[in-house]
Write a protein that holds these residues in place. Sequence first.
Motif, short mmCIF file in Angstrom:
data_model
loop_
_atom_site.label_atom_id
_atom_site.label_comp_id
_atom_site.label_asym_id
_atom_site.label_seq_id
_atom_site.Cartn_x
_atom_site.Cartn_y
_atom_site.Cartn_z
N VAL A 15 0.86 -1.18 0.00
CA VAL A 15 0.00 0.00 0.00
C VAL A 15 0.90 1.23 0.00
CG1 VAL A 15 -1.95 -1.11 1.13
CG2 VAL A 15 -0.18 -0.06 2.52
N VAL A 16 0.40 2.29 -0.59
CA VAL A 16 1.18 3.52 -0.74
C VAL A 16 0.67 4.56 0.25
CG1 VAL A 16 2.01 5.27 -2.33
CG2 VAL A 16 1.46 2.98 -3.19
N ASP A 17 1.55 5.06 1.08
CA ASP A 17 1.21 6.07 2.08
C ASP A 17 1.11 7.44 1.39
OD1 ASP A 17 1.38 8.09 4.14
OD2 ASP A 17 2.11 6.55 5.51
N LYS A 18 -0.08 8.01 1.39
CA LYS A 18 -0.31 9.29 0.71
C LYS A 18 0.56 10.41 1.27
CE LYS A 18 -3.94 12.71 -0.22
NZ LYS A 18 -5.34 13.10 0.03
N ASP A 19 0.80 10.38 2.58
CA ASP A 19 1.56 11.46 3.21
C ASP A 19 3.06 11.35 2.97
OD1 ASP A 19 -0.76 12.60 4.27
OD2 ASP A 19 -0.70 11.27 6.02
N LEU A 20 3.54 10.15 2.62
CA LEU A 20 4.98 9.95 2.44
C LEU A 20 5.41 9.88 0.99
CD1 LEU A 20 5.73 7.32 5.26
CD2 LEU A 20 6.10 9.79 5.32
N CYS A 21 4.51 9.48 0.10
CA CYS A 21 4.86 9.31 -1.30
C CYS A 21 5.07 10.67 -1.97
CB CYS A 21 3.77 8.53 -2.03
SG CYS A 21 4.09 8.28 -3.80
N VAL A 22 6.19 10.84 -2.65
CA VAL A 22 6.47 12.08 -3.37
C VAL A 22 6.37 11.89 -4.88
CG1 VAL A 22 7.93 12.94 -1.51
CG2 VAL A 22 8.97 11.75 -3.46
N ILE A 59 13.94 18.46 -3.42
CA ILE A 59 13.50 19.20 -2.23
C ILE A 59 12.98 18.25 -1.15
CG2 ILE A 59 11.76 20.83 -1.38
CD1 ILE A 59 14.15 22.10 -2.83
N ALA A 60 12.25 17.21 -1.56
CA ALA A 60 11.75 16.23 -0.58
C ALA A 60 12.90 15.52 0.12
CB ALA A 60 10.84 15.22 -1.27
N MET A 61 13.96 15.20 -0.61
CA MET A 61 15.12 14.55 0.00
C MET A 61 15.74 15.45 1.07
SD MET A 61 16.92 12.81 -3.35
CE MET A 61 18.29 12.14 -2.41
N LYS A 78 5.47 16.08 -9.61
CA LYS A 78 4.76 17.35 -9.65
C LYS A 78 3.32 17.20 -9.18
CE LYS A 78 7.78 20.39 -11.07
NZ LYS A 78 8.16 21.54 -10.21
N LYS A 79 2.74 16.01 -9.34
CA LYS A 79 1.37 15.77 -8.87
C LYS A 79 1.35 15.83 -7.34
CE LYS A 79 0.15 12.85 -12.85
NZ LYS A 79 -1.20 13.09 -13.37
N SER A 80 2.41 15.34 -6.71
CA SER A 80 2.51 15.42 -5.25
C SER A 80 2.80 16.84 -4.79
CB SER A 80 3.62 14.48 -4.76
OG SER A 80 3.80 14.58 -3.37
N GLU A 81 3.72 17.52 -5.48
CA GLU A 81 4.07 18.89 -5.12
C GLU A 81 2.86 19.81 -5.17
OE1 GLU A 81 6.76 22.67 -6.69
OE2 GLU A 81 6.78 20.79 -7.81
N ALA A 82 2.02 19.63 -6.18
CA ALA A 82 0.86 20.51 -6.35
C ALA A 82 -0.12 20.41 -5.21
CB ALA A 82 0.15 20.17 -7.66
N ARG A 83 -0.05 19.33 -4.41
CA ARG A 83 -0.99 19.15 -3.31
C ARG A 83 -0.42 19.54 -1.95
NH1 ARG A 83 -2.10 12.98 -5.22
NH2 ARG A 83 -2.93 13.44 -7.30
#
Length: 418
Positions: free
Chosen positions: A84-91, A197-199, A243-248
């Motif tokens: 399962v993919v954690d929405k809060d951690l996946c970039v 940036i996430a790193m 970019k889909k993650s960054e936009a949120r």
Amino acid sequence: MQTTFEQLYKRLSKAAVQNRLAQELQSIGQTDFDAHQLDCLFHPEQHPPVWRIGPCDCGRDSACACQDVCLFDALKQDENGNMVVDKDLCVGCHACVEHCKGRKLVDSKDILPTMKDIHDGTRPVYALVAPAFINQYSEAVTPGKLRTALKKLGFAGMVEVALFADILTLKEALEFERTIHNDRDFMLTSCCCPVWIAMIRKIYHTLVPHVPGAVSPMVACGRAVKQLVPQAATVFIGPCIAKKSEAREPDIADAIDHVLTFVEIQDMFAYAQIDPAACEDDARDHSSRAGRIYARTGGVSEAVESTVRRLHPARGVLVQSVQANGVPACRELLKRVQDGTVKANFIEGMGCVGGCVGGPKALIDRQSAREHVNRYGEQAAYPTPIENPYVIELLNRLGFETIDSLVEHSDIFTRTFE
């Protein structure tokens, strides 16, 4: 027989582009499909940028690297052993999709909500294209032809994000001038790659004070469009899943409504039977060379260096840059920065090998894309944002009276990293 995710995606996306989604939904009412997949397609913003589209026992398979390859620990096993993919951690770095042997991980799709906004007609929808866009749809597709093709899809207009890369180049050059005074000072670029940036924020947090508070060109473009056209919807188009993650991200979620990849746009052209190469050439030219070369590794460093030299040719401390390509190389570079073994004052990282041109949803190979980007950069009328009159005009329209105000009071282009 259950409808596969790809079948469901193609049917609904094609229907959405052709403005007959309601009829298509009625026709699949009795079809055996996965309700979770349907919810992902209609509400991608409620899910992580990578979706699990079916049961898979990769967690029990030591040969499958989809969990181990995630640098951000976003993949976990549920009680049934499924990934399962954690929405809060996946970039959205896409590494797990490439390594999952079960082929049960896919990147987020935004066609349905994008077309809903377009067909609703209640607000103009603008396409914001990443600097890596040049010649992605063949060498015959000029920027002007792509603009016309996007308008045929229903977009109100197309904006090249490279113009806002110009503005962020200028902002980072000013930040460099103000913060780098000797060989012990250094700055990590903040304005391009969300994986980089996430790193820094999640793994190498001690380096955050060396990151100037700047949004990405994507966010800068979205915010500017919405300030100039308050009712507008904005759709970023590029080769990147991250970019889909960054936009949120909460502090910048006001800028971009949807993110589409080059592949999604290619699908939309096919469903609408639009050939971009056959479209009229709506030629406009706003960005400088500096903004256009952001799409490849070294572009940000080169852009900032040329702009610093243009601002103050006699400046004592000049830009001494170092770059990294791909997540492993970025990680190694950040370790060296943390250890104090890097002899540079401007550090650039790109999560994809080659930079954005090497993104997972690019349509052409990264070497060809790099050559196209370099050529497009050389064709620019202006070498840096300093010479670009469109930059000055746009800043004035956004309320900036001087260039220095980009640093002094720049809420639209600034964010705080924590």
